[in-house]
Scaffold this motif. Sequence first.
Motif, PDB file in Angstrom:
ATOM      1  N   GLU A 236       1.532  -1.824   0.018  1.00 33.41           N
ATOM      2  CA  GLU A 236      -0.285   0.294  -0.084  1.00 33.41           C
ATOM      3  C   GLU A 236       0.919   1.438  -0.022  1.00 33.41           C
ATOM      4  OE1 GLU A 236      -3.898   1.990   2.311  1.00 33.41           O
ATOM      5  OE2 GLU A 236      -2.208   0.385   3.400  1.00 33.41           O
ATOM      6  N   ASP A 237       1.920   1.210   0.621  1.00 35.14           N
ATOM      7  CA  ASP A 237       2.521   2.462  -0.009  1.00 35.14           C
ATOM      8  C   ASP A 237       3.442   2.095   0.136  1.00 35.14           C
ATOM      9  OD1 ASP A 237       2.244   2.620   3.603  1.00 35.14           O
ATOM     10  OD2 ASP A 237       3.765   1.745   3.976  1.00 35.14           O
ATOM     11  N   GLU A 238       3.974   1.885  -1.261  1.00 29.15           N
ATOM     12  CA  GLU A 238       4.636   1.815  -2.565  1.00 29.15           C
ATOM     13  C   GLU A 238       3.445   2.234  -3.340  1.00 29.15           C
ATOM     14  OE1 GLU A 238       6.858  -0.911  -5.914  1.00 29.15           O
ATOM     15  OE2 GLU A 238       5.703  -1.799  -3.873  1.00 29.15           O
ATOM     16  N   ALA A 239       1.930   1.710  -3.490  1.00 27.70           N
ATOM     17  CA  ALA A 239       1.212   2.351  -4.385  1.00 27.70           C
ATOM     18  C   ALA A 239       0.849   3.551  -3.624  1.00 27.70           C
ATOM     19  CB  ALA A 239      -0.218   1.653  -4.264  1.00 27.70           C
ATOM     20  N   HIS A 240       0.575   4.186  -2.305  1.00 24.11           N
ATOM     21  CA  HIS A 240       1.448   5.910  -2.524  1.00 24.11           C
ATOM     22  C   HIS A 240       1.812   6.678  -2.701  1.00 24.11           C
ATOM     23  CE1 HIS A 240      -2.517   6.385   0.228  1.00 24.11           C
ATOM     24  NE2 HIS A 240      -2.771   5.120   0.269  1.00 24.11           N
ATOM     25  N   ALA A 241       3.071   6.122  -3.271  1.00 22.60           N
ATOM     26  CA  ALA A 241       4.502   6.484  -3.521  1.00 22.60           C
ATOM     27  C   ALA A 241       4.334   6.543  -5.184  1.00 22.60           C
ATOM     28  CB  ALA A 241       5.829   5.699  -3.367  1.00 22.60           C
ATOM     29  N   THR A 242       3.660   5.623  -5.801  1.00 24.98           N
ATOM     30  CA  THR A 242       3.796   5.612  -7.377  1.00 24.98           C
ATOM     31  C   THR A 242       3.001   6.072  -7.256  1.00 24.98           C
ATOM     32  OG1 THR A 242       3.989   2.996  -6.886  1.00 24.98           O
ATOM     33  CG2 THR A 242       2.853   3.892  -9.456  1.00 24.98           C
ATOM     34  N   LEU A 243       1.591   7.211  -6.578  1.00 32.91           N
ATOM     35  CA  LEU A 243       0.167   7.671  -6.716  1.00 32.91           C
ATOM     36  C   LEU A 243       1.272   9.243  -7.305  1.00 32.91           C
ATOM     37  CD1 LEU A 243      -2.406   9.228  -7.427  1.00 32.91           C
ATOM     38  CD2 LEU A 243      -2.546   8.992  -5.472  1.00 32.91           C
ATOM     39  N   ALA A 244       2.537   9.586  -6.111  1.00 28.95           N
ATOM     40  CA  ALA A 244       3.001  10.811  -5.987  1.00 28.95           C
ATOM     41  C   ALA A 244       3.899  11.167  -7.412  1.00 28.95           C
ATOM     42  CB  ALA A 244       3.840  10.795  -4.881  1.00 28.95           C
ATOM     43  N   LYS A 245       4.064   9.863  -7.757  1.00 26.92           N
ATOM     44  CA  LYS A 245       5.689   9.836  -8.935  1.00 26.92           C
ATOM     45  C   LYS A 245       4.532  10.270 -10.215  1.00 26.92           C
ATOM     46  CE  LYS A 245       8.544   7.276 -11.582  1.00 26.92           C
ATOM     47  NZ  LYS A 245       9.225   6.037 -11.841  1.00 26.92           N
ATOM     48  N   ALA A 246       3.329   9.540  -9.914  1.00 24.91           N
ATOM     49  CA  ALA A 246       1.994   9.684 -11.372  1.00 24.91           C
ATOM     50  C   ALA A 246       1.325  11.188 -11.556  1.00 24.91           C
ATOM     51  CB  ALA A 246       1.288   9.422 -11.307  1.00 24.91           C
ATOM     52  N   ASN A 247       1.677  12.202 -10.712  1.00 25.81           N
ATOM     53  CA  ASN A 247       1.206  13.251 -10.297  1.00 25.81           C
ATOM     54  C   ASN A 247       2.512  14.250 -10.675  1.00 25.81           C
ATOM     55  OD1 ASN A 247      -1.454  12.976  -9.123  1.00 25.81           O
ATOM     56  ND2 ASN A 247      -0.886  12.978  -7.086  1.00 25.81           N
ATOM     57  N   ALA A 248       3.545  13.760 -10.076  1.00 24.34           N
ATOM     58  CA  ALA A 248       4.694  14.974 -10.336  1.00 24.34           C
ATOM     59  C   ALA A 248       5.029  14.569 -12.051  1.00 24.34           C
ATOM     60  CB  ALA A 248       6.268  14.366  -9.902  1.00 24.34           C
ATOM     61  N   MET A 249       4.536  13.289 -13.026  1.00 11.67           N
ATOM     62  CA  MET A 249       4.927  13.308 -14.149  1.00 11.67           C
ATOM     63  C   MET A 249       3.303  13.666 -14.661  1.00 11.67           C
ATOM     64  SD  MET A 249       5.371   9.137 -15.024  1.00 11.67           S
ATOM     65  CE  MET A 249       5.275   9.185 -16.698  1.00 11.67           C
ATOM     66  N   VAL A 250       2.621  14.512 -14.430  1.00  7.48           N
ATOM     67  CA  VAL A 250       1.861  15.266 -14.614  1.00  7.48           C
ATOM     68  C   VAL A 250       2.270  16.618 -14.619  1.00  7.48           C
ATOM     69  CG1 VAL A 250      -1.152  15.762 -14.507  1.00  7.48           C
ATOM     70  CG2 VAL A 250      -0.920  13.927 -14.189  1.00  7.48           C
ATOM     71  N   ALA A 251       3.113  17.087 -14.282  1.00 10.84           N
ATOM     72  CA  ALA A 251       2.993  18.022 -13.805  1.00 10.84           C
ATOM     73  C   ALA A 251       4.154  18.512 -14.776  1.00 10.84           C
ATOM     74  CB  ALA A 251       3.583  18.771 -12.587  1.00 10.84           C
ATOM     75  N   ALA A 252       5.032  17.862 -14.980  1.00 14.47           N
ATOM     76  CA  ALA A 252       6.331  17.449 -15.935  1.00 14.47           C
ATOM     77  C   ALA A 252       5.950  17.656 -17.397  1.00 14.47           C
ATOM     78  CB  ALA A 252       7.033  16.214 -15.704  1.00 14.47           C
ATOM     79  N   ALA A 253       4.673  17.008 -17.318  1.00 14.59           N
ATOM     80  CA  ALA A 253       3.855  17.084 -19.173  1.00 14.59           C
ATOM     81  C   ALA A 253       3.504  18.658 -19.327  1.00 14.59           C
ATOM     82  CB  ALA A 253       3.133  15.427 -18.638  1.00 14.59           C
TER      83      ALA A 253
END
Length: 461
Positions: free
Chosen positions: A205-222
Amino acid sequence: MSIWKWWLVVAAVALAFTAGGAYYLTKSSGSPETLARDEGEPTASDEIRVEVTHPLKGAMPRTSKGPGSVQSFESAELVAGASGYLKTQTVDIGDRVTTGQVLAKVDVPDLDKQVKRHRAAVEAAQAHVTQMDAHVVSAQADVSAAKAEVVRAQAAITSTHAKAVFRGKQFRRMQDLYNAGRNPVIDERLVDEHQDDRDAAVAAEDEAHATLAKANAMVAAADAKVLQAQADVVAAAADVKVAKAEVEKAQVMVQFATITSPYTGVITYRAMDPGGYVRAATDGGSRPLLTVERTDKMRVVFQMPDRDVPYCNVGNRAVVEIDALPGPPLEAKVSRTASSEDTGSRTMHVEIDLEKNPTGKIAQGMYGHVTIFLDQSADLLSVPSSCLTGKGEQGKGSVFVVRDGKACLTPVIVGSDNGVRIAIPKGLEADDQIVLHPTGDLVDGAAVVASPEAPEEPKSH
């Protein structure tokens, strides 16, 4: 003494008394003319007969006269905007030209190459705009992919959270069974296994939260890449405008190499012949290639004296006589004034437009005489110029005015003189009798007999 001699003496004495008495009576009872002459008074034969006139109001318009210089209504010195060799020249001095007519062309091969080079730069800039548009599309696709990763990460969080909850419940049940009573019903290793499963689920579950944070960062970068790509598009579009401006500039320079007439007129100056090198003003050239003057309409420049300036207005009637052109004077009007005097000459620049010059005979530089009719005062008195007996400085003069049968020398202020009448701003009244043609023997106080001015005889035509 004999009696006849006595009578002779008596007769002689009587005759003497008679003659003396007659002389006395003649002296004492003489005519008024004889008495006036003996007493020194003027007689009818001593009075001077004079012709008189009355001052008139408004009979003399105020005018300003002087030399005038004819100028073309417009004049242009035509220069080339680009340096090069004079390729063609279709006109010469004295040729009539029309508005927009091509007069000369300068050969500018370098400028032609610049136009082609700048047009190529425009095409390159437009291609760069297209490339930047593609970058925008690519960046927007990256944004969409990053947002999909966010959705997947959120789903993974939900899944791992449920699994972690389930594993936690299993661990607690196993732990409760193991701790129940003195003798555990399950092996302690089974409790440890469920504890490991719970911990693994929590980690997932903790890894899934980290993946979500990374995905949000990718959206901002895009999103940032999209903004960068859009800015690149704007910059590329600006480059296109710059390139087009360079093309237009080069085209204008090429157009400057073609000399055209700004208006209908005549060529009055030619600097060179075809084949000569033309230097543009931007390259240090100062000599015009051609000069064209507009001649369908001319103007006359007149320098008005200081004394007439206050009375001059645009629209005043003007008459122009050009020395070189015989015939009737040209009627015109004052077209414009400088409304300011030259401090050196104390004159004001006045221009009179000659609206028509159909034959072109009125030419630049001609000399003429200008008469401008200024404001005519209805109260200004004037008398015939022959009335003036003397004219001094600062506009002072004198005339003879008949008062009580005597000629009175009267000082007056003298205004403008048109050769026929002279203005008298001060010194006379409208009902004064002015001696029309004073003679040399007329003096101040002389007895005169006034007779009215004889009417002019009508002129035969």
